[in-house]
Design an enzyme around this catalytic site. Structure first.
Site, PDB file in Angstrom:
ATOM      1  N   ASP A   1       0.631  -1.046  -0.330  1.00  0.00           N
ATOM      2  CA  ASP A   1      -0.284  -0.011  -0.330  1.00  0.00           C
ATOM      3  C   ASP A   1       0.890   1.244   0.060  1.00  0.00           C
ATOM      4  OD1 ASP A   1      -2.340   1.456   0.674  1.00  0.00           O
ATOM      5  OD2 ASP A   1      -2.549   1.160   2.639  1.00  0.00           O
TER       6      ASP A   1
ATOM      7  N   VAL B   1      -9.222  -3.567  -0.090  1.00  0.00           N
ATOM      8  CA  VAL B   1      -9.268  -4.856  -0.275  1.00  0.00           C
ATOM      9  C   VAL B   1      -9.583  -6.207   0.801  1.00  0.00           C
ATOM     10  CG1 VAL B   1      -9.208  -4.533  -3.212  1.00  0.00           C
ATOM     11  CG2 VAL B   1      -7.436  -5.390  -0.987  1.00  0.00           C
TER      12      VAL B   1
HETATM   13  P1  5GP Z   1       2.143  -0.350   3.448  1.00  0.00           P
HETATM   14  O1  5GP Z   1       3.155  -0.602   4.688  1.00  0.00           O
HETATM   15  O2  5GP Z   1       2.491  -0.700   2.709  1.00  0.00           O
HETATM   16  O3  5GP Z   1       1.019   1.325   3.554  1.00  0.00           O
HETATM   17  O4  5GP Z   1       1.078  -1.909   3.782  1.00  0.00           O
HETATM   18  C1  5GP Z   1       1.481  -3.063   4.161  1.00  0.00           C
HETATM   19  C2  5GP Z   1      -0.060  -3.293   4.966  1.00  0.00           C
HETATM   20  O5  5GP Z   1      -1.374  -3.616   5.178  1.00  0.00           O
HETATM   21  C3  5GP Z   1       0.210  -5.065   4.075  1.00  0.00           C
HETATM   22  O6  5GP Z   1       0.878  -6.377   4.151  1.00  0.00           O
HETATM   23  C4  5GP Z   1      -1.541  -5.809   4.836  1.00  0.00           C
HETATM   24  O7  5GP Z   1      -1.300  -5.868   5.937  1.00  0.00           O
HETATM   25  C5  5GP Z   1      -2.029  -3.840   5.451  1.00  0.00           C
HETATM   26  N1  5GP Z   1      -3.101  -3.834   3.811  1.00  0.00           N
HETATM   27  C6  5GP Z   1      -2.497  -2.445   2.919  1.00  0.00           C
HETATM   28  N2  5GP Z   1      -3.631  -2.104   2.581  1.00  0.00           N
HETATM   29  C7  5GP Z   1      -4.940  -3.443   2.565  1.00  0.00           C
HETATM   30  C8  5GP Z   1      -5.681  -3.874   1.834  1.00  0.00           C
HETATM   31  O8  5GP Z   1      -6.483  -2.664   1.541  1.00  0.00           O
HETATM   32  N3  5GP Z   1      -6.856  -4.204   2.789  1.00  0.00           N
HETATM   33  C9  5GP Z   1      -6.118  -5.078   3.478  1.00  0.00           C
HETATM   34  N4  5GP Z   1      -7.252  -6.094   4.014  1.00  0.00           N
HETATM   35  N5  5GP Z   1      -4.566  -4.837   3.880  1.00  0.00           N
HETATM   36  C10 5GP Z   1      -4.005  -4.178   3.656  1.00  0.00           C
END
Ligand code: 5GP
Length: 179
Positions: free
Chosen positions: A103, A153
């Site tokens: 994300d 999602v």
């Molecule tokens: P980042 O550090 O890249 O912002 O987020 C990574 C983590 O956030 C992912 O491993 C996941 O656990 C959670 N995450 C981010 N977006 C989503 C989403 O749309 N759905 C879900 N279920 N988890 C998400």
């Protein structure tokens, strides 16, 4: 609160086809790069990792790491914490991090920094799903399944408050408090 059941974004068939494609590419890329260790990022990657691992045609081992960046929220705080470390040592191994979703990129950036310091022979990352519009840090993803819009999602391992992980497709929920 989610108002309704998830709406399908990526079908079960599309996921199956994509996992097979990724497994074929990874099997080809790593056939001379041994030993290969897949590092699954808990909890969300457990189904993707299981399917990917079973489709690889090259020898490999599997380990898990758990991090927390969101708590129970759906917005990243940017602060990542290590909840559970690997059991294996990774020095001299070819390590492929297997993420469910990237994300903002904070989690993957943290993980790559942590693992790189342990001197693996190589370090790459694979994610089934990426949200390009939400990226905050420039982190390299070597293998990506799908680029998706900025939606929360669920399914195929991904949850919303621990719900929906076992859906066979990836769907999205409408978050009432979304901004
Ligand atoms: P980042 O550090 O890249 O912002 O987020 C990574 C983590 O956030 C992912 O491993 C996941 O656990 C959670 N995450 C981010 N977006 C989503 C989403 O749309 N759905 C879900 N279920 N988890 C998400």
């Amino acid at each position: 609160m989610a108002d309704s059941e998830p709406k399908i974004l990526i079908s079960r068939e599309a996921i199956e086809q994509k996992v097979a494609e990724l497994a074929a590419r990874i099997s080809e890329d790593y056939k001379e790069a041994q030993p290969l260790l897949l590092v699954g990022v808990l909890k969300g990657s457990f189904i993707f990792l299981a399917d990917l691992s079973r489709q690889l045609t090259i020898p490999h081992t599997v380990d898990f790491i758990a991090v927390s960046s969101y708590g129970n929220a759906t917005k990243s705080t940017g602060e990542v914490r290590l909840l559970m470390d690997l059991r294996s040592t990774i020095a001299g191994k070819h390590v492929l991090v297997v993420e469910d979703i990237v994300d903002t990129g904070y989690t993957l950036e943290y993980l790559l920094r942590l693992l790189r310091a342990r001197r693996p022979a190589s370090l790459k990352a694979c994610a089934l799903v990426r949200k390009p519009d939400r990226r905050k840090v420039d982190v390299t993803l070597d293998y990506v399944g799908f680029d998706i819009p900025d939606k929360w999602v669920v399914g195929y391992g991904l949850d919303w408050g621990d719900r929906y992980r076992t859906l066979p497709y990836i769907g999205y929920v409408e978050l009432a408090e979304e901004s």
